[in-house]
Every structure is written in structure tokens, then in C-alpha cells.
Scaffold this active site. Sequence first.
Site, PDB file in Angstrom:
ATOM      1  N   LEU A  54       0.824  -1.210   0.000  1.00 61.85           N
ATOM      2  CA  LEU A  54       0.000   0.000   0.000  1.00 61.85           C
ATOM      3  C   LEU A  54       0.862   1.266   0.000  1.00 61.85           C
ATOM      4  CD1 LEU A  54      -2.767   1.357   0.248  1.00 61.85           C
ATOM      5  CD2 LEU A  54      -2.533   1.181   2.724  1.00 61.85           C
ATOM      6  N   ASP A  55       0.683   2.092  -1.004  1.00 57.29           N
ATOM      7  CA  ASP A  55       1.352   3.391  -1.100  1.00 57.29           C
ATOM      8  C   ASP A  55       2.874   3.262  -1.128  1.00 57.29           C
ATOM      9  OD1 ASP A  55      -1.195   4.472  -0.992  1.00 57.29           O
ATOM     10  OD2 ASP A  55      -1.098   4.856   1.153  1.00 57.29           O
TER      11      ASP A  55
END
EC number: 3.5.1.10
Lengths: 277, 277, 277, 277
Positions: B221-222
Amino acid sequence: MEKKTLLTECPDDMGLIAKITNICHKHQLNIINNKEYVDNTHDQFFMRTELEGYFNDTTFLADLDHALPQGSKRRLISSDRKKVVIMVTKEAHCLGDILVKAFDGSLDIEIAAVVGNYNTLQGLTEKFDIPFHHVCHEGLSREEHEQKLLEAVQQYQPNYVVLAKYMRILTPNFVAQFPNKIINIHHSFLPAFIGAKPYQQAFERGVKIIGATAHFVTNDLDEGPIITQNVIPVDHSFSAAEMAKSGRDVEKSVLSKALGLVVDDRVFVHGNRTVIL
Amino acid sequence: MEKKTLLTECPDDMGLIAKITNICHKHQLNIINNKEYVDNTHDQFFMRTELEGYFNDTTFLADLDHALPQGSKRRLISSDRKKVVIMVTKEAHCLGDILVKAFDGSLDIEIAAVVGNYNTLQGLTEKFDIPFHHVCHEGLSREEHEQKLLEAVQQYQPNYVVLAKYMRILTPNFVAQFPNKIINIHHSFLPAFIGAKPYQQAFERGVKIIGATAHFVTNDLDEGPIITQNVIPVDHSFSAAEMAKSGRDVEKSVLSKALGLVVDDRVFVHGNRTVIL
Amino acid sequence: MEKKTLLTECPDDMGLIAKITNICHKHQLNIINNKEYVDNTHDQFFMRTELEGYFNDTTFLADLDHALPQGSKRRLISSDRKKVVIMVTKEAHCLGDILVKAFDGSLDIEIAAVVGNYNTLQGLTEKFDIPFHHVCHEGLSREEHEQKLLEAVQQYQPNYVVLAKYMRILTPNFVAQFPNKIINIHHSFLPAFIGAKPYQQAFERGVKIIGATAHFVTNDLDEGPIITQNVIPVDHSFSAAEMAKSGRDVEKSVLSKALGLVVDDRVFVHGNRTVIL
Amino acid sequence: MEKKTLLTECPDDMGLIAKITNICHKHQLNIINNKEYVDNTHDQFFMRTELEGYFNDTTFLADLDHALPQGSKRRLISSDRKKVVIMVTKEAHCLGDILVKAFDGSLDIEIAAVVGNYNTLQGLTEKFDIPFHHVCHEGLSREEHEQKLLEAVQQYQPNYVVLAKYMRILTPNFVAQFPNKIINIHHSFLPAFIGAKPYQQAFERGVKIIGATAHFVTNDLDEGPIITQNVIPVDHSFSAAEMAKSGRDVEKSVLSKALGLVVDDRVFVHGNRTVIL
């Protein structure tokens, strides 16, 4: 093993990159870094090549001259530290920044001397064990004053002259001694606010950004090729004096950045524009 | 005469630029623009070459494959317009910016469709005569919902998928369908404020700048390779909601800029970093 | 409970803040937000006060008029949405940005109509269900054309007129109808590159930053009070056309930001400068 | 006539501005500059008032205490120059910038002394006739070393301690001596890249912007209230070392700016956030 930088500038033609890199290859010079640019408006080719190896300058340059088209300019520059003379008036921030950056290695230059038309910055300069020449303009004609300045500067045979807030206009005679070798910081984002008191002009115009411009000096005031520019935001609450104070940081960083690019042999001058590779 | 872009990535070696440009020269392809970069940490060479001429792709690529070292990757990409599917939730600013830029030619893309987990932006999308697919997640498991999303997207065979403030996390299965082809906008200057509610996090931390990051989506994530980032200043007077409102302009310009670089074939992905030429 | 904004401008004097806030206090109006500024060069006081409560405009303003020095100007402005007419020529990016921002609430305005001297942007405008008036200048004298423009605009009784890349110069007669109510975007960081083709001028000068300026229109071309400015970096590789393309994002964000400040009643005009509170 | 600055912080209430400015008015103190801010999340009121006149501190403060709500904090600060001790390790750029700025008046501070855990910067410090204390950490426990540091610093009774790239973590005991009085520069845009080697972390993450953060030191490493931040763009071609070199200018300007705001009595600390008026 040595490091040198090859700067090539010539009319654009097919296969130039191949020709130049082939010659580097033939001479067993390793390309550490290469950047090229074609100005399609003027059909001009620019290339900066950082090389590493054992150089035979004569044969290498002869091979290049043979391969490149007519009208080509090429320079093979050693990685020796550049020698700089700084000219100042009264303001300390640009000089101080360059002194500290030369001191801590952020700028890879030798400051040969500082020349001022006032002696305000003698103390700061001498803290760093650098000679300061006070060339007062009082009682002298512009020509006499510049002659003395010229002598003060030329004795050091500098690679570049830096005008670090030197607040008098240089005559064409002085400028002609250092073609594309004088770097000035002007305290506005040129071409806005040419000439005197740009912060006062900026205040009166009510701008919301102010800036600074480093450029080579030519005979047209504040019209020489621009190297770097930067700006900072301001608002209605800034007086002209507060703009000047806030502008100091951007002036000094713009000038130091320009000087770093120049002494790193990254700046081509083409007409009134710079190509920075 | 055609225009194509050659992307070369290979282990660094002496004479690579000469080899590649020689082959271009031999095939009478004119180099309009060339940029190269060597990652010295990983000894990896990257080159992007815009070519113009009459292409025989087969022989040109065969010559390249013969000349380049083992482990090389090269792609010769036509200048056809890229096809894009945009995924959204409820916020209009990123979608609106891409729609207007595709409309006026600022972004050279074909928007094949917009897919939303809400129908909030159906009206805006259809103003531009682009199909909108509402794939509601209510009552569906994550897997079921993603399967429907995947079908909605894949029927268009897009070159790239753009998450224009799509606010749900995609599963590894979805991501695996589009390796280095999904571009997300995250509303913080990553790696600060990963995850949910970055503006609220920024407010609580009392930062003086906020920003946005466009990156390729991976399974972390990210954490995917960053393409572009930008920031704007804030001060104590900004609530989290005001940061979010002010951040819209930087989010949309960062995402559009990243998308422009990607569809212009300027972005190499190397490990978790991008090289942009 | 209502919200209103009080704008006060008067010659500076001791105790002004106390006087004004006392009157607010007396009327049991809560100050949600207050900003003041004294221009010491001109001894002028500016204050913007966001108020909340039950207003009796007549007695409140009478109390203020009694307390404030001679030459004071004060306005109590309701929080009604402002009505705007947008004038355009052919370029979509500024209009598109305002349309999307009005659509998603980023700009709290009512776009009453768009008026163009070409019909290029009619399609884009009508996508958003906003009337478009094509007032062609062909075959008309400047006066006749402006008379038709004026009629097209004035039928909507707008609070502000926005020139979103409207590329013709308005006459003093037109400007006089909307004093400090016409907002223009100029595609340079004024006062650099006044007049036509600023990107071409910027290219020829070889600048390293380009920008945009939103300002109120007066009878002096590009000389009106500046509201907002911003810049982006460029380098030697940008042609004038590429500067223009890159400049679009800064033009539109500068214009939208200026419009937001104006409709939020934050902008005082004082001489040729703005005070933004 | 004297100048003093009044800083007021209290729970928000109706009529606070009127109350405070009335008292200034009553004491015939002219308000040169006034800024206030209400943090609506915490219902806290902040006001900074620059005053000019003949002060009777006792009666003025008594009047304020009578008028302000319970839990108010107010300070009336004379315009005396602040005394600062600077702590360093080996890097010259932040120290050099502060030395030059104090020298030329850009920062209105008295540098009482510089304290280093190495003697690298002794020469630079003494150029400016400022005492340098070398407090070597070799052979000492952390507690012993800090005790010596504390003695070196405290003999000067400084208003503020500036960590100008002091690269060791201070213990809670040291920090407790100077609550909200130690200003540190961290070489990242916090909260990204907390802790050691932020440029190496930035390189590995492949970010496109790097930055610097000036903050008050608390017992949570790099978690104290942020005063100023700024960033510069980087790209794939920057090694970690080149990021560090490029970051120097932003580090020093961020630290100097923060120090200027603090010694100008513009910074309130509220929880873990700063309010800067």
C-alpha cells in the site's frame, strides 16, 4: 586515470552522437555522464560528455575535428579547480554564502581575491584569509576607477569574475576583457524590474512574487544570458525594505547555484540564451 | 516517415551509446531526441531515443539484440495514442482535470471508460460522451466486487489504468493484471502519511507543507515506484478539511503530469524507483 | 443566525480595532475570523471581519459610521453566492478548470454564462448546462463588437467578469462598466512580458522560470492591480510552444485562486495594489 | 518610547480582541501590528500585538489579567536582542549561514557561543570572534558527555539553543532544561524519514522531492512541534550524497527562517503544533 569534460557545439547533423561516442570509445575513454540537446529553432547541437581514462588530447581532438562538421566548437576541459575573483559593494549575504561554500567544499572554487568599491566587507573577507582590494571610486572618473578595478582583478588571471551585489555598472571595456566570464546577480526575476531599485519597483507594482536572476554580463544592462532564476512569494504586508531582506536568501542561492553550474562546465552560451547540460 | 520511441535498459557497459546510435544511423533513422542515464549504484544503463524515419522493426531490433549485452530489454513503441481506463469514487477534481485535458489535447490519451464504485461522477463523465460503469461494492465480497471491476476495465484492453481518487484498496489479484500499468494519486508527499486520511494526519502532526504523490500501484500500500510529487505550503490556520480543499489542485496536477510522462513513454521502472527520461 | 463579512478601509488611527470590535461585541455578533493590516506607507487601515449572529444592518452600520474617521469605507456583505460571467476565446484550460470547480463546489460561484468571440468553447460550456453566447467580432468595428459583448454580459448582472484567456483588449468604455470587477489571467509573471505572445518573448529572453498573473483589469494594458501570481521552472529545452503547454496548469490555478479570493471578499484594491486578508 | 510585543493565549471567548485592544488603547499604547488566530478545534485564542509607547508593565498586565478568562497566558516581551548558543557536529553550512546572518544583521541575535562534539568547526566559529567549546564525547558515558555539554551551554544563560546539524540525540534531562527553547534542523520533510540517514532513505524510496524541517526538540525523536519546512525537487539522477549536497541550501534557509521567527516572538506552541503570527 584522469577525468575531463568534453563540450561540443556544432550545427546539427545526423549521427553526431554516434560519431562523438565512437571516438571516445576508440580512445578507450569511459563516458561517465553524457547529455546532449538539439536546439531545433537554430539547428544547433550541444553535447557535454564527462570522460575518464588516459587522455592523448592531441589525437583525441584531431579525431573529433576530423569527424565534426564545419563550424564546430569543442573544448576538452581538465578537472582543475577554477579560480574566481569576487566583486562586491556593501552587502554581505552573497559574498558570505560563497565564502562559506568554498570553505566547506560545497563550491569547488579557489577564491583568489575580493575586490570592493567600499571596504565594508574587508573584515568578512579577511576572516577567510582571502585578500581584499579596496578600489574606492571617489575622486576618480569612471574610466580611471575601472582601470584600477581591472588591474586589481587581472593580476589574479581568474577563470571567472563574480559580481556578488557589486552595485556599479561596468563599462564595455571592462566587460570585453571577460567575455561570458562575468556572472552577475540581479535582484529581480528578469526581465521584470531592470535597473536600479528593483525591490522598490516591485513594491510599487504590487507583485506577489519576487525573485533573483544570475546572468552573464554583456554590454546591455541586465540583458545578458540568464543562467539561473528563482522566486519567493510575498504579499501586501511586505515593504520594499522587507522584500529586500527576504530576497537575500534567494539572491545568494541563485548566485551560488549559477556559479556551481559554470565552474562545473555545464553552461553553454548560445546567442542570448544558455544551454545547461 | 514515422516516429517511434526506443527504450533501452541493460547492464552498463562501455560504448553503449555508440553502439545504439550507430545502429540508428545505419538504419537511417534520425534521432530527434535522446536521453540516457546510468545508475551507478546498480550499474544499469537507460536510454530513451525518439526516432524518425522509415522503420523496418524486425531488422532494427535484431541489430540491437545482436549489439546489446545479455539481460537487455528494449522496446520500440509506436506513437499511437494510449488507451486509458479511469477508476473513481466520489471526488471530481482529478477526473475533471483529465477529462478537460483529454478534451483540449493537453493529454494525448483516449479515455476508454470511467469505472466508479459510486455513481457520483456519472454525470460529469457522460458530459464528455465517455461511458461510465457503476460497479457498486454493496452486498458483494471484496473478491466479487473486484471481479466485476476487472471485467468492467478489461473489456477496454487499456494500456493504463488511472486511479483518480479511487478510495478502495485493490487486491494483489487485480494489481497482477496490470503490472506497472496502474497509476494512483495519493494525497500526501509519500512516504509521509501512508494510508487513510493523510490530511487529518498532516493536520495533527502540524506540518507546514502538504503534497501529493503519483505512483505505480504494487501490492504494498502506497509503496510503489513514485512518478511525480509536488507540495504546497500550509500554516496553522488550515483545518484538515481546508488542507484537503487546497490539496485538490496539487493532486490533480501531479496525477496529470505523471500520466503525461507515462503515456509519453518516458518512465522506466527499476526496482522500486522510476527513471524518467 | 446569519454570516456576513465586514470590510473596513479607512485612514489609520489609534484604537480602530478596539472601536470596530467593540461595536461587533455590542451587537452580539461573534467574530469568527478577523484580519487587519496597516499600510504604513499610506497610513491606511484595512480590516476584514467574518461575523455570525442576528444582524440589524442599519443600526450596525450607523454605529460604525459614527465611530470611524472621515474617509472611511465599509461594506457588510452577505454570504450569497456570487454571479460570474466568463469571457473566452479559444483555449479550454481556464474555462474547463472553473467549470469543474463550480461543478464540484471548489469554487462557490454561479456561472451565469460564457461569452466567446469564437464558438470554439461552446460545446464544453454547454456540457455543463451553461448558456454560451458567441459574439463574433468579424465584420464589426471594435465599438460595435464591444457593445454586443456588453449586452451579452450585462443581461446577467454579474458580480464579476472573468477573462479566462479572452484574447482581445477591452476598451475603456467596457472596463468602466465593471470597476475592479473584471479579473484577467495574463500568461506571464507581470510586469515581465506585457502584451502579446509572452511565451514567445520568454523563449527569446531565455528565462528559466515562466509564470502567470491574475489581476483586475484597468485601462492600462496588463497594469491593473495584481491578485495572485505563480511560476514554474523551465529550461533551455522548452520551445515557446512547450512553455505555453506547460504554462496552462499554472494559468488555470492562478486564475481560479484569484477568483476564489475575490468571491470570498478577501481582496481590497488600494491604488494599484491589492491587500488580501 | 519603547516597543514591546504582547503574546496572549487563552480559551476562546466573545469579545477578546475588543477587551485586549481596549486595554492597549486605555494605556495609550499604539498597535503597530496585530495578528490573531482562533483554533476552532481546541477553542483556543492566540494574539500577537506589537505595541509602541510608554509602558507601565505592572498596571498593564494587571488590567489584562483582570479582563482575560481563566487559564490565560500572556507575556509582554521587550525588544532586547535574544542570546543564542549553537550546537554543532561537523557540517559547516547551517552554522556558516547563521554566523553570516548575525554578522550582517539579517538575524537579530547575539551568538553567545558555539558548542561542538567535534572541533571541526572551531576555525569557522573563531573567524567570527565567537567562543567555541569542544566537548568531545569520546571516553565518556552519554550522561557524562551531556553533563559537560549542559555546563558549556548553561554558562551563557541563552534564550534559545540551536542544533545546527548537531548529530547526537539529546537525553530527556538535557531537553527538560530548555522547554520549547531548543530548535533543531532535521534533513527531511518530517514526518517522512525520521531518524538516521534521511537522504539515504529518500534515495532508496525514490522520492522526487527532498526537504528539511525545523522543529522544537521534545523527548520524542523528530516528533516535536514543526516551525518551518521547505523542499526542493530531485530526480532519479541524484545519489544519496548528491541529495545531501543539494539539501544543504534548504536546510540552512529553513533553520535560519525558523530561528528568525522564534527570536521575533512569533511562534506559539500549542500541543504538538505551532501557531505563527
